[in-house]
Every structure is written in structure tokens, then in C-alpha cells.
Design a protein around this motif. Structure first.
Motif, PDB file in Angstrom:
ATOM      1  N   ALA A 124       3.351 -13.334  -0.543  1.00 46.62           N
ATOM      2  CA  ALA A 124       4.450 -13.410   0.452  1.00 46.62           C
ATOM      3  C   ALA A 124       4.446 -12.379   1.673  1.00 46.62           C
ATOM      4  O   ALA A 124       3.843 -11.060   1.041  1.00 46.62           O
ATOM      5  CB  ALA A 124       5.582 -13.416  -0.150  1.00 46.62           C
ATOM      6  N   PRO A 125       4.662 -12.475   2.902  1.00 49.45           N
ATOM      7  CA  PRO A 125       4.510 -11.340   3.739  1.00 49.45           C
ATOM      8  C   PRO A 125       5.130 -10.278   3.489  1.00 49.45           C
ATOM      9  O   PRO A 125       4.562  -9.072   3.563  1.00 49.45           O
ATOM     10  CB  PRO A 125       4.963 -12.018   5.027  1.00 49.45           C
ATOM     11  CG  PRO A 125       4.801 -13.431   5.022  1.00 49.45           C
ATOM     12  CD  PRO A 125       4.909 -14.018   3.515  1.00 49.45           C
ATOM     13  N   ILE A 129       3.167  -6.550   2.291  1.00 55.38           N
ATOM     14  CA  ILE A 129       3.263  -5.017   3.178  1.00 55.38           C
ATOM     15  C   ILE A 129       3.880  -4.191   2.104  1.00 55.38           C
ATOM     16  O   ILE A 129       3.441  -2.980   2.011  1.00 55.38           O
ATOM     17  CB  ILE A 129       4.240  -5.491   3.922  1.00 55.38           C
ATOM     18  CG1 ILE A 129       3.399  -6.388   5.438  1.00 55.38           C
ATOM     19  CG2 ILE A 129       4.510  -4.303   4.821  1.00 55.38           C
ATOM     20  CD1 ILE A 129       4.602  -6.664   6.290  1.00 55.38           C
ATOM     21  N   ALA A 130       4.708  -4.614   1.329  1.00 55.28           N
ATOM     22  CA  ALA A 130       5.358  -3.555   0.191  1.00 55.28           C
ATOM     23  C   ALA A 130       4.365  -3.055  -0.642  1.00 55.28           C
ATOM     24  O   ALA A 130       4.191  -1.857  -0.940  1.00 55.28           O
ATOM     25  CB  ALA A 130       6.518  -4.184  -0.678  1.00 55.28           C
ATOM     26  N   GLN A 157      10.734  -4.814  -7.342  1.00 52.40           N
ATOM     27  CA  GLN A 157      10.677  -6.218  -7.374  1.00 52.40           C
ATOM     28  C   GLN A 157       9.462  -6.635  -6.404  1.00 52.40           C
ATOM     29  O   GLN A 157       8.596  -7.536  -6.892  1.00 52.40           O
ATOM     30  CB  GLN A 157      11.902  -7.104  -7.304  1.00 52.40           C
ATOM     31  CG  GLN A 157      12.959  -6.659  -8.141  1.00 52.40           C
ATOM     32  CD  GLN A 157      14.214  -7.345  -7.990  1.00 52.40           C
ATOM     33  OE1 GLN A 157      14.205  -8.012  -6.892  1.00 52.40           O
ATOM     34  NE2 GLN A 157      15.404  -6.912  -8.751  1.00 52.40           N
ATOM     35  N   ARG A 158       9.536  -6.613  -5.236  1.00 50.59           N
ATOM     36  CA  ARG A 158       8.629  -6.970  -4.435  1.00 50.59           C
ATOM     37  C   ARG A 158       6.974  -6.419  -4.617  1.00 50.59           C
ATOM     38  O   ARG A 158       6.063  -7.342  -4.746  1.00 50.59           O
ATOM     39  CB  ARG A 158       8.767  -6.646  -2.907  1.00 50.59           C
ATOM     40  CG  ARG A 158       9.846  -7.471  -2.470  1.00 50.59           C
ATOM     41  CD  ARG A 158      10.192  -7.199  -0.947  1.00 50.59           C
ATOM     42  NE  ARG A 158      11.154  -7.911  -0.234  1.00 50.59           N
ATOM     43  CZ  ARG A 158      11.723  -7.646   0.850  1.00 50.59           C
ATOM     44  NH1 ARG A 158      10.924  -6.544   1.691  1.00 50.59           N
ATOM     45  NH2 ARG A 158      12.793  -8.380   1.517  1.00 50.59           N
ATOM     46  N   ILE A 159       6.936  -5.219  -5.039  1.00 49.93           N
ATOM     47  CA  ILE A 159       5.781  -4.769  -5.464  1.00 49.93           C
ATOM     48  C   ILE A 159       5.235  -5.389  -6.763  1.00 49.93           C
ATOM     49  O   ILE A 159       3.862  -5.616  -7.034  1.00 49.93           O
ATOM     50  CB  ILE A 159       5.872  -3.116  -5.640  1.00 49.93           C
ATOM     51  CG1 ILE A 159       6.150  -2.521  -4.135  1.00 49.93           C
ATOM     52  CG2 ILE A 159       4.762  -2.522  -6.383  1.00 49.93           C
ATOM     53  CD1 ILE A 159       6.677  -1.088  -4.468  1.00 49.93           C
ATOM     54  N   SER A 160       6.199  -5.489  -7.819  1.00 46.40           N
ATOM     55  CA  SER A 160       5.566  -5.939  -8.906  1.00 46.40           C
ATOM     56  C   SER A 160       5.267  -7.420  -8.983  1.00 46.40           C
ATOM     57  O   SER A 160       4.228  -7.931  -9.612  1.00 46.40           O
ATOM     58  CB  SER A 160       6.957  -5.812 -10.040  1.00 46.40           C
ATOM     59  OG  SER A 160       7.315  -4.363 -10.196  1.00 46.40           O
ATOM     60  N   ARG A 161       6.009  -8.290  -8.025  1.00 46.94           N
ATOM     61  CA  ARG A 161       5.608  -9.599  -7.819  1.00 46.94           C
ATOM     62  C   ARG A 161       4.308  -9.622  -7.095  1.00 46.94           C
ATOM     63  O   ARG A 161       3.502 -10.561  -7.461  1.00 46.94           O
ATOM     64  CB  ARG A 161       6.651 -10.285  -6.811  1.00 46.94           C
ATOM     65  CG  ARG A 161       6.798 -11.536  -6.580  1.00 46.94           C
ATOM     66  CD  ARG A 161       7.956 -12.030  -6.238  1.00 46.94           C
ATOM     67  NE  ARG A 161       8.350 -11.531  -4.975  1.00 46.94           N
ATOM     68  CZ  ARG A 161       9.379 -11.073  -4.621  1.00 46.94           C
ATOM     69  NH1 ARG A 161      10.466 -11.141  -5.590  1.00 46.94           N
ATOM     70  NH2 ARG A 161       9.533 -10.521  -3.335  1.00 46.94           N
ATOM     71  N   GLN A 183      -6.484 -13.095  11.578  1.00 48.35           N
ATOM     72  CA  GLN A 183      -5.219 -13.742  11.246  1.00 48.35           C
ATOM     73  C   GLN A 183      -4.367 -12.664  10.069  1.00 48.35           C
ATOM     74  O   GLN A 183      -3.143 -12.644  10.145  1.00 48.35           O
ATOM     75  CB  GLN A 183      -5.604 -14.671   9.969  1.00 48.35           C
ATOM     76  CG  GLN A 183      -6.130 -16.152  10.597  1.00 48.35           C
ATOM     77  CD  GLN A 183      -6.477 -17.001   9.484  1.00 48.35           C
ATOM     78  OE1 GLN A 183      -6.993 -16.612   8.424  1.00 48.35           O
ATOM     79  NE2 GLN A 183      -6.373 -18.324  10.124  1.00 48.35           N
ATOM     80  N   ARG A 184      -4.994 -11.560   9.411  1.00 48.40           N
ATOM     81  CA  ARG A 184      -4.217 -10.672   8.649  1.00 48.40           C
ATOM     82  C   ARG A 184      -3.835  -9.428   9.533  1.00 48.40           C
ATOM     83  O   ARG A 184      -3.054  -8.551   8.922  1.00 48.40           O
ATOM     84  CB  ARG A 184      -5.132 -10.203   7.475  1.00 48.40           C
ATOM     85  CG  ARG A 184      -5.591 -11.372   6.593  1.00 48.40           C
ATOM     86  CD  ARG A 184      -6.448 -10.952   5.326  1.00 48.40           C
ATOM     87  NE  ARG A 184      -6.990 -12.123   4.760  1.00 48.40           N
ATOM     88  CZ  ARG A 184      -7.709 -11.863   3.576  1.00 48.40           C
ATOM     89  NH1 ARG A 184      -7.650 -10.741   3.055  1.00 48.40           N
ATOM     90  NH2 ARG A 184      -8.269 -13.012   3.008  1.00 48.40           N
TER      91      ARG A 184
END
Length: 427
Positions: A124-125, A129-130, A157-161, A183-184
Motif C-alpha cells: 500500500a502506498p 513509504i512508512a 502498524q503501517r511499518i509492521s504491515r 512508476q516507483r
């Protein structure tokens, strides 16, 4: 531990962590293993350096130690037996040899390679980034949260995910090809700018500026611009960082307190850096519709061109923020536009726009929004209202310079309120 050893370890961690982690991930292809080995190396430094002294090449010492700890972990873990069987471990000297030129995919920097890797579309975007900011850029979870204007728990949570997705989906740590790289690129640019933003205005600590982070972001920006010269947004980002960083020497007073843009001694600005940034912004805005970084660079260049605060072209800056609100709308852009309009049309006009933003969730606990609103109230001589907003801002200020700045403004509001005629006080 001596003060020198503690300081040295902190400095090495700050300067070497991201590169060390990127090197280990590139070597072993496993983010968790690389993080564990890096932590092991830092713990070893904590115990060894106070006794043996800080090595002459601390980064190389950490890299050698981390690599050995990674191999030890592989040997202990049967799950990695197959990987270890095919792993070709070089000698230390070969492992530590500097890269003499661009490596696979044309990226001359291992950390930048991993930036593009972590920008994989399967993530996920916000997650991609996180995790890049946390693991490869070396920002703390709190600093990552500040970049997104979210709670630290959400950033965690974003980092772990993202880590879980990389592991489960077996996303390869490899340099993308040129098509994938394009693209990235937006995600990588956002990461580099987030690093710069944390360096430009530190979210915690005793110093207003973390020069190491700001200069590292500019270094990465130069690599991206050189690698992809036709990408106008890469050019725009580099221009923006240069035009902004050029003011670094004037942003803090002798006591380290914040000096606002309008009060800065512009003789301290880096004119050579400004000239470079202004030349780049022309390239960023030539050849098609402008991108967000190009527009922001144009705004920064307008500030740099003004000989003093009074001669700043605020109407054009407000207009450019209007353009930015069209191509990259956000509450922060709207806030900056309101501040510019306040300097064009008066504090009342700016305050009206800021009050309209009060329902924006991202601005509820955004320190600059609270300060900007308090400042406009103070300029309207609404001292008690301004004081209440500065009180809220003080609770959210991260660094010591920010806290001192808000405290000084808060005290001024109360002094002015106590000396004002009673019938002029706002309730």
C-alpha cells in the motif's frame, strides 16, 4: 560509557544505519535478518567501544560485525539452511570495498536501490513509504508519524504491515528496471522529501535543524536528478530542497531559538545554493504542466529572491499555492495559502480561511496550524484568543526550540492582554 563514546555511537547510528541496513539487505535478501544483525552490531559497539575506544572506521567496524552476526543467525536457524548453503560469503576486505560506479540498474547508492525496492506496488502506498522512512532512512516511528500527521501507533502498524507483506508475498529485494523505476519514482521522491523535512525542522531534540538528514536528502536528490534528468519532478524536488536549505544558517538565533522567515538575516543565506536552486526550478517548470515539487520550488525561489520580507511577492506566492491546491490538494497546502493571503490582504482574510480549516482531522494536532492561527489573532490584537491557541501549540511542540518559541509568544500575548484597555479584550 564516556561521553565521547556515547556521542560517537549516536553519530554513527545516525549517519551509517540506513546504509548499513541497505547493504545487509542487498547481501542477504532478508529485511528482518538485516535489522536483527544491525541491532546486534550496535549492541556490540555499546559494550566494546567504551573499553577498546571508538574505531577509526566505525562504519566499517559495524558492517563487519553485523555481517558476522547475520551469518551466525543463519547458522543457528535451520529455516535458513538452504539459503546459507548457496550463500557466497566474501572476505571482509572484498565485502567492504566501495562501489566505484553505478551498480545494477544504474543506481550508484545501495540505500537508494532499497528505496526503489520498498516502493514495490504490492505494498500500500502509505505502508511502503512508512517502512522506507523507518528502516532505510533511519527515522524513528514518531518521526514517521509526524511525516504523515498520524499517531505513532498508526505509523507502527503501517511499518509492521509492510514487513509482513514483504515476507509473506516474498517481494524480492532487487533493483527495478527502468520502466518500474519511473512508476516507483513518486514514492521515492516523497521519502526523500520526508527525510529532508525532518532535517529541516526536527520533530524532537534540542536542535531545530538536523543538518545530517537534510544534507543526506539533498545528496539522494542529486543522485536522482543525475540518474533521471528528464524527470522534472526529481529536478523540482532538488530545487526545492536547495532553495530551502540555503536559509539554514539564519533559521536559529544564538540561543538556538527559531527565527521566523521575515526576521532572518538574509546575508546569512547561502547564495550559491540559491542560484543553483533557481536554475533548477526553471528546468522543473519547463516542458509541460507543473508538478507539485516544481511549484513548491518556485515558491521557495520567490522567498529567496526577495531582499527583505516587505518586498516578497506574496500575491504570486498565494497564486502558486492556489495552483498547488489544484494539482496536489491537501490541508497543509490550504494552510500555507491562507498564510500567504494573510500577508496580501491582511490577517483577517487569512484567519477566515484558517477557521474554515478547523474541521480538517489532519490539522487538529498539527503544531504549525495552531501557531499560524494564534499569530493571526495576535496581529488582530485578540490577545487572549491568541494565547489559548499558543497554549495548545505548546503541548504539541516537539523540539526544544519550538517550545521556547511558543513560550515566548505566549508570554507576549499575556503581557499585551494585561496592558490593553478592558473594553478591547476578547472573551
Amino acid at each position: 560509557m564516556s561521553h565521547r563514546s556515547a556521542f560517537s555511537l549516536e553519530a554513527v547510528f545516525r549517519e551509517e544505519y540506513g546504509q548499513l541496513l541497505a547493504t545487509l539487505v542487498g547481501r542477504f535478501g532478508d529485511l528482518d535478518l538485516a535489522e536483527d544483525a544491525t541491532s546486534d552490531a550496535l549492541e556490540a559497539a555499546l559494550s566494546r567501544w567504551p573499553v577498546d575506544g571508538v574505531p577509526s572506521r566505525p562504519g566499517a567496524w559495524l558492517l563487519t560485525t553485523a555481517r558476522r552476526r547475520a551469518v551466525d543467525r543463519l547458522r543457528r536457524d535451520q529455516a535458513y539452511a538452504a539459503k546459507l548453503a548457496v550463500l557466497q560469503v566474501e572476505q571482509d576486505r572484498a565485502f567492504l570495498s566501495p562501489v566505484s560506479g553505478p551498480v545494477d540498474g544504474g543506481l550508484p547508492d545501495e540505500r537508494l536501490q532499497l528505496f526503489f525496492t520498498c516502493a514495490h506496488p504490492a505494498l500500500a502506498p502509505d505502508d511502503r513509504i512508512a517502512i522506507t522512512l523507518r528502516t532505510l532512512a533511519g527515522l524513528t516511528t514518531t518521526e514517521v508519524a509526524r511525516a504523515f500527521l498520524i499517531p505513532s501507533s498508526t505509523a507502527g502498524q503501517r511499518i509492521s504491515r509492510a514487513k509482513h507483506k514483504i515476507r509473506v508475498a516474498r517481494i524480492p529485494f532487487r533493483v527495478p528496471d527502468r520502466h518500474e523505476m519511473a512508476q516507483r519514482l513518486p514514492g521515492v521522491l516523497q521519502v526523500v522529501y520526508s527525510i529532508f523535512t525532518e532535517g529541516y525542522s526536527a520533530s524532537s531534540g534540542e536542535n531545530l535543524i538536523r543538518t545530517d538528514l537534510a544534507e543526506e536528502a539533498i545528496r539522494l536528490g542529486r543522485i536522482l536528478h543525475g540518474l533521471l534528468p528528464a524527470e522534472r519532478e526529481a529536478t523540482g524536488l532538488l530545487s526545492l530542497m536547495l532553495c530551502t536549505h540555503a536559509r539554514r544558517s539564519a533559521r536559529a538565533g544564538k540561543d538556538g531559538e527559531i527565527v521566523m522567515l521575515g526576521e532572518q538575516d538574509r546575508r546569512l543565506w547561502d547564495r550559491e545554493m540559491i542560484d543553483e536552486g533557481r536554475a533548477l526550478v526553471v528546468l522543473a517548470l519547463t516542458g509541460g504542466s507543473p508538478g507539485p515539487y516544481g511549484v513548491q520550488a518556485a515558491i521557495a525561489a520567490l522567498h529567496d529572491e526577495a531582499i527583505d520580507a516587505e518586498s516578497t511577492d506574496w500575491p504570486q506566492i498565494a497564486e502558486l499555492y492556489g495552483v498547488l491546491a489544484t494539482i496536489a490538494p491537501s490541508p497543509i497546502v490550504s494552510l500555507n495559502r491562507a498564510a500567504a493571503i494573510a500577508l496580501c490582504e491582511g490577517p483577517g482574510a487569512g484567519l477566515e480561511l484558517m477557521e474554515a480549516l478547523s474541521t480538517e482531522p489532519l490539522l487538529k494536532n498539527y503544531y504549525p496550524y495552531l501557531c499560524a492561527r494564534a499569530d493571526l489573532l495576535a496581529r488582530l490584537d485578540r490577545w487572549l484568543e491568541a494565547a489559548r491557541w499558543f497554549e495548545c501549540a505548546f503541548g504539541l511542540a516537539g523540539s526544544e526550540p519550538e517550545k521556547k518559541f511558543v513560550q515566548r509568544r505566549l508570554s507576549a500575548c499575556y503581557r499585551n492582554a494585561s496592558s490593553a484597555p478592558e473594553d478591547t479584550l476578547e472573551v
